[in-house]
Enzyme design. Structure first.
Site, mmCIF file in Angstrom:
data_model
loop_
_atom_site.group_PDB
_atom_site.id
_atom_site.type_symbol
_atom_site.label_atom_id
_atom_site.label_comp_id
_atom_site.label_asym_id
_atom_site.label_seq_id
_atom_site.Cartn_x
_atom_site.Cartn_y
_atom_site.Cartn_z
ATOM 1 N N ASP A 29 8.679 7.009 17.576
ATOM 2 C CA ASP A 29 7.362 6.428 17.327
ATOM 3 C C ASP A 29 7.068 6.476 15.832
ATOM 4 O O ASP A 29 7.336 7.479 15.165
ATOM 5 C CB ASP A 29 6.290 7.190 18.111
ATOM 6 C CG ASP A 29 4.998 6.415 18.224
ATOM 7 O OD1 ASP A 29 4.631 6.008 19.343
ATOM 8 O OD2 ASP A 29 4.335 6.215 17.169
ATOM 9 N N HIS A 100 6.045 0.879 27.768
ATOM 10 C CA HIS A 100 6.834 1.910 27.083
ATOM 11 C C HIS A 100 6.462 3.270 27.640
ATOM 12 O O HIS A 100 5.306 3.551 27.937
ATOM 13 C CB HIS A 100 6.608 1.873 25.569
ATOM 14 C CG HIS A 100 5.165 1.796 25.177
ATOM 15 N ND1 HIS A 100 4.450 0.612 25.200
ATOM 16 C CD2 HIS A 100 4.298 2.746 24.760
ATOM 17 C CE1 HIS A 100 3.215 0.843 24.813
ATOM 18 N NE2 HIS A 100 3.085 2.140 24.553
HETATM 19 P P1 5GP Z 1 0.368 2.798 23.259
HETATM 20 O O1 5GP Z 1 -0.934 3.219 22.656
HETATM 21 O O2 5GP Z 1 0.445 1.291 23.434
HETATM 22 O O3 5GP Z 1 0.742 3.557 24.480
HETATM 23 O O4 5GP Z 1 1.473 3.222 22.190
HETATM 24 C C1 5GP Z 1 2.036 2.363 21.263
HETATM 25 C C2 5GP Z 1 2.852 3.249 20.336
HETATM 26 O O5 5GP Z 1 3.687 2.417 19.569
HETATM 27 C C3 5GP Z 1 1.978 4.040 19.349
HETATM 28 O O6 5GP Z 1 2.239 5.425 19.516
HETATM 29 C C4 5GP Z 1 2.419 3.518 17.979
HETATM 30 O O7 5GP Z 1 2.466 4.522 17.002
HETATM 31 C C5 5GP Z 1 3.792 2.923 18.275
HETATM 32 N N1 5GP Z 1 4.151 1.800 17.428
HETATM 33 C C6 5GP Z 1 3.386 0.691 17.184
HETATM 34 N N2 5GP Z 1 4.043 -0.156 16.391
HETATM 35 C C7 5GP Z 1 5.266 0.417 16.145
HETATM 36 C C8 5GP Z 1 6.395 -0.002 15.375
HETATM 37 O O8 5GP Z 1 6.428 -1.069 14.771
HETATM 38 N N3 5GP Z 1 7.456 0.838 15.351
HETATM 39 C C9 5GP Z 1 7.470 2.029 16.019
HETATM 40 N N4 5GP Z 1 8.572 2.778 15.923
HETATM 41 N N5 5GP Z 1 6.421 2.450 16.750
HETATM 42 C C10 5GP Z 1 5.326 1.656 16.803
#
Ligand code: 5GP
Length: 114
Positions: A29, A100
């Site tokens: 992440d 994810h």
């Molecule tokens: P959600 O809130 O949708 O469950 O989590 C999305 C996750 O994706 C977040 O923890 C955020 O930090 C991560 N994330 C968003 N954009 C990117 C990216 O471009 N690269 C990586 N490695 N992580 C990302």
């Protein structure tokens, strides 16, 4: 719909990839919430856990859990334990609509979550 995670799958933007199978990709992440914070995603586009059904996706989900366990072993957090999270929809704070699994570990977590 394609998200930033499709670009990571297609190697259009960089990511710290830690594990890959034919169907699943895992990468760190970008904004880690724990010493180990890895996202495990299917290569096919499924927006969220709400679109999952066991008949269609059971094998894929099983593979995601296999990958999570393998990574937890590689990262040295298997025995001490870790947290697996699917944020699903607005109230859960989902930001990226490509399903994810968060694998979080390396510290103690509180329950209930915030
Ligand atoms: P959600 O809130 O949708 O469950 O989590 C999305 C996750 O994706 C977040 O923890 C955020 O930090 C991560 N994330 C968003 N954009 C990117 C990216 O471009 N690269 C990586 N490695 N992580 C990302």
């Amino acid at each position: 719909m394609a998200t930033i995670f499709s670009k990571i799958i297609n190697r259009e933007i960089p990511a710290d990839i830690v594990y890959e199978t034919e169907n699943v990709l895992a990468f760190r992440d970008i904004n880690p919430q724990a010493p180990v914070h890895i996202l495990i995603i299917p290569k096919i586009e499924i927006p969220s856990a709400r679109e999952i059904n066991g008949k269609e996706h059971g094998q894929l989900l099983g593979e995601m859990f296999d990958v999570a366990n393998e990574i937890a072993k590689k990262e040295g957090i298997f025995e001490e334990g870790f947290r697996l999270v699917f944020n699903s929809g607005p109230n859960a704070g989902q930001e990226v609509y490509h399903i994810h699994m968060h694998l979080l570990g390396g510290r103690k977590f509180k329950w209930p979550p915030g």
